[in-house]
Scaffold this motif. Structure first.
Motif, PDB file in Angstrom:
ATOM      1  N   GLN A 309       0.410  -1.647   0.175  1.00 42.53           N
ATOM      2  CA  GLN A 309       0.247   0.057   0.424  1.00 42.53           C
ATOM      3  C   GLN A 309       0.795   1.967   0.572  1.00 42.53           C
ATOM      4  O   GLN A 309       0.912   2.088  -0.839  1.00 42.53           O
ATOM      5  CB  GLN A 309      -1.145  -0.346   1.297  1.00 42.53           C
ATOM      6  N   ALA A 310       2.388   0.975   0.720  1.00 40.31           N
ATOM      7  CA  ALA A 310       2.612   2.153   0.859  1.00 40.31           C
ATOM      8  C   ALA A 310       3.694   2.922  -0.484  1.00 40.31           C
ATOM      9  O   ALA A 310       3.680   3.736  -0.460  1.00 40.31           O
ATOM     10  CB  ALA A 310       3.684   2.216   2.227  1.00 40.31           C
ATOM     11  N   THR A 311       4.157   1.504  -0.606  1.00 40.99           N
ATOM     12  CA  THR A 311       4.523   1.189  -2.556  1.00 40.99           C
ATOM     13  C   THR A 311       3.742   1.738  -3.537  1.00 40.99           C
ATOM     14  O   THR A 311       3.979   2.945  -4.384  1.00 40.99           O
ATOM     15  CB  THR A 311       4.632   0.381  -3.062  1.00 40.99           C
ATOM     16  N   ALA A 312       2.650   1.262  -3.857  1.00 36.93           N
ATOM     17  CA  ALA A 312       1.628   1.448  -4.212  1.00 36.93           C
ATOM     18  C   ALA A 312       1.551   3.335  -4.557  1.00 36.93           C
ATOM     19  O   ALA A 312       0.852   3.923  -5.301  1.00 36.93           O
ATOM     20  CB  ALA A 312      -0.378   1.431  -3.971  1.00 36.93           C
ATOM     21  N   MET A 313       1.534   4.402  -2.789  1.00 35.74           N
ATOM     22  CA  MET A 313       1.015   5.852  -3.318  1.00 35.74           C
ATOM     23  C   MET A 313       2.863   6.040  -3.739  1.00 35.74           C
ATOM     24  O   MET A 313       2.107   7.519  -4.230  1.00 35.74           O
ATOM     25  CB  MET A 313       1.153   5.826  -1.493  1.00 35.74           C
ATOM     26  N   ARG A 314       3.844   5.878  -3.121  1.00 35.60           N
ATOM     27  CA  ARG A 314       4.740   6.519  -4.079  1.00 35.60           C
ATOM     28  C   ARG A 314       5.292   6.210  -4.992  1.00 35.60           C
ATOM     29  O   ARG A 314       4.930   7.337  -5.576  1.00 35.60           O
ATOM     30  CB  ARG A 314       5.455   5.468  -3.205  1.00 35.60           C
ATOM     31  N   MET A 315       4.661   5.165  -6.017  1.00 38.79           N
ATOM     32  CA  MET A 315       4.459   5.174  -7.330  1.00 38.79           C
ATOM     33  C   MET A 315       3.304   6.282  -7.752  1.00 38.79           C
ATOM     34  O   MET A 315       3.816   6.631  -8.844  1.00 38.79           O
ATOM     35  CB  MET A 315       3.971   3.887  -8.065  1.00 38.79           C
ATOM     36  N   LEU A 316       2.646   5.796  -7.641  1.00 41.43           N
ATOM     37  CA  LEU A 316       1.154   6.611  -7.677  1.00 41.43           C
ATOM     38  C   LEU A 316       1.812   8.124  -8.177  1.00 41.43           C
ATOM     39  O   LEU A 316       1.355   8.810  -8.538  1.00 41.43           O
ATOM     40  CB  LEU A 316       0.231   6.939  -7.292  1.00 41.43           C
TER      41      LEU A 316
END
Length: 552
Positions: A309-316
């Protein structure tokens, strides 16, 4: 006969079948008639003779003999099949004929032989079968080709030498050459599976693959894009993520990444290290105007781990997605996300302005976790939120170390070095205003002032006393000021005696009483005044004490 080891009897040689010498002679014979003779012997009832004949036929370079052995494949024992596999380097012609033109029995035998032995030299033949025929044989040839390519990809990824004892890169070169020719014939055979085999084996640096992906009108373009979109093969996913993370990704690849939401792809995509030094990944992300697997979709988020979830936020956040989509994901994570997700959401707000982002940042200040609060603190000033300065000064005193440290970092101009550099340029009021804040923000202030009080230069010592007064830190420097009562310079002693009126410790009064006997009248007067301020009895009234010659 003498035996070197007591108790050991000589081992008797294993008995040799009477026909073995004949079989061995036929195996080595250059006479073409030897092959029919050996083939006829395959009908023997003796296992020993049968094994010897199979070994002899495989040792000869005779297509007819090899085909005869293949016809017995389905009744061979595992040990007998191993005998045949050992002779595969001489059986290529027979195997190719069996695959291309043999009857069903021969085809099945050759198929199983290639599957068991992993003979990559026959991949070009399998490709031809897949292209030129239809039905079960073609499907079987495609399946075996894909299996062999997948095995080769695993060897390459593990940098492990295959059982065949050949360099996997050499095998790859030969197999890839055959698959590239198949790509050129795609208009005729339309075998998308062969395209997929080419894609995974060609790799991200293939000029032909890049050319196809960058040419929407190429006959293979749509099929390859479809494979990239639908395939869950580890090799295909590895190719897709590698092209996106470490290469200049073609638009087709970026579009696939933007749309896929299946779990195997999500796991592979969110495993990409988001390194700020990876300029290619940063560029590809900026050019991607939406990443479906990273957007505010509760169904997808529920399947992700805390770290994902944290990585998804950073990618977005690093992508070219609209600010509204980024804020939507940040809102969900701030309300329902794990700590890692909330921190990532708060950090993602730094590049987004506006009231909505400001509200989320203020909301983060109320979070129960210190790291989330700290992420919000770091961006308060740049958001120019009313009252941000006072809020930061308040947060400097937070019991949570991460929060107080972040607040100090945000108040960088209230650091001791900056105060020193500006001190002489400020008027008295400005010195006090700035000094009080520096004392609050910079935890090294007391130690730095104490060091300045011991500076060899008189100007620095005098300024240190003035700075301590402006910062309201004189009481914390009582010991250092008492030491200055013994300073070699009477001006420093005078300033120290005057400053000690703000220090209430018992040793301060004793030190001031001793200073009344100083050789300098100015020091004596300052000591007397400080003692009066402290409410102490001053011996001798207002008269200076003369000790020898009074210093100026």
């Amino acid at each position: 006969m003498h035996f070197p080891f007591v108790g050991l009897a000589p081992r008797e040689p294993a008995p040799v079948h009477p026909l073995q010498r004949t079989i061995d002679a036929l195996a080595k014979s250059h006479n073409e008639a030897a092959t029919p003779a050996l083939i006829a012997a395959l009908g023997t009832q003796s296992i020993e003779v049968f094994d010897g004949v199979v070994r002899a036929l495989c040792a000869r370079r005779s297509k007819v003999g090899h085909l005869a052995v293949l016809r017995y494949w389905e009744v061979l024992t595992p040990s007998q099949k191993l005998i045949v596999e050992k002779g595969r380097c001489r059986m290529g012609v027979a195997l190719r004929e069996a695959l291309l033109d043999g009857d069903d029995k021969l085809f099945g035998a050759a198929y199983e032989f290639v599957e068991a032995s992993g003979d990559y030299d026959l991949v070009p033949t399998l490709v031809m079968v897949a292209e030129q025929t239809c039905g079960e044989r073609a499907d079987a040839a495609v399946s075996l080709t894909l299996n062999l390519v997948d095995q080769l990809c695993r060897w390459l990824a593990a940098e492990r030498e295959p059982v065949l004892g050949r360099d996997p890169e050499t095998i790859r070169y030969c197999v890839l050459e055959s698959l590239e020719r198949s790509v050129e014939r795609y208009r005729q055979h339309h075998r998308t599976e062969l395209l997929e085999a080419f894609v995974v084996l060609a790799g991200p640096d293939s000029k032909l693959l890049r050319s196809i992906l960058e040419s929407p009108h190429h006959p293979c373009h749509q099929s390859i894009v479809k494979s990239l979109t639908a395939s869950i093969s580890p090799s295909m996913l590895r190719l897709l993520t590698t092209m996106y993370a470490y290469r200049e990704a073609p638009p087709a690849v970026r579009n696939v990444v933007a749309k896929r939401t299946d779990q195997p792809f999500i796991d592979a995509f969110l495993a990409i290290p988001l390194d700020s030094k990876n300029a290619l990944l940063q560029r590809n992300l900026i050019r991607t105007k939406g990443i479906a697997c990273c957007e505010a979709n509760p169904a997808i988020l529920a399947q992700l781990t805390d770290e994902q979830q944290a990585t998804a936020m950073r990618m977005l956040a690093a992508s070219g997605t609209s600010e509204d989509h980024k804020l939507s994901l940040a809102e969900i994570l701030m309300k329902h996300g794990p700590v890692e997700g909330r921190i990532a959401a708060c950090e993602a707000l730094r590049t987004i302005n506006g009231q909505r982002a400001n509200q989320l940042a203020l909301q983060a200040l109320q979070d129960e976790h210190g790291e989330v609060q700290a992420a919000a603190v770091r961006q308060l000033r740049e958001r120019r939120i009313p009252g941000a300065m006072n809020k930061l000064l308040e947060l400097v005193q937070s019991p949570i170390e991460a929060v107080s440290s972040a607040a100090r970092d945000a108040l960088w101009e209230f650091m001791f070095d900056n105060f020193v550099a500006r001190f002489d340029l400020l008027d008295e009021s400005a010195r006090r205003d700035m000094g009080v804040r520096v004392a609050l923000v910079d935890q090294t202030s007391v130690a730095r002032l104490a060091a300045e009080l011991a500076n060899p230069a008189r100007r620095h010592r005098l300024r240190a006393i003035e700075m301590a007064a402006a910062m309201g830190l004189l009481p914390k420097l009582a010991d250092a000021l008492i030491e200055r009562l013994q300073d070699e310079d009477h001006m420093v002693r005078t300033a120290a005696a005057d400053a000690l009126q703000y220090c209430t410790a018992d040793d301060v009064r004793n030190a001031l009483l001793a200073a009344i006997g100083d050789s300098s009248v100015a020091v004596q007067m300052a000591a007397r005044n400080s003692l009066r301020t402290l409410g102490a009895d001053v011996p001798g009234g207002d008269q200076p004490t003369v000790i020898g010659r009074v210093a100026p």
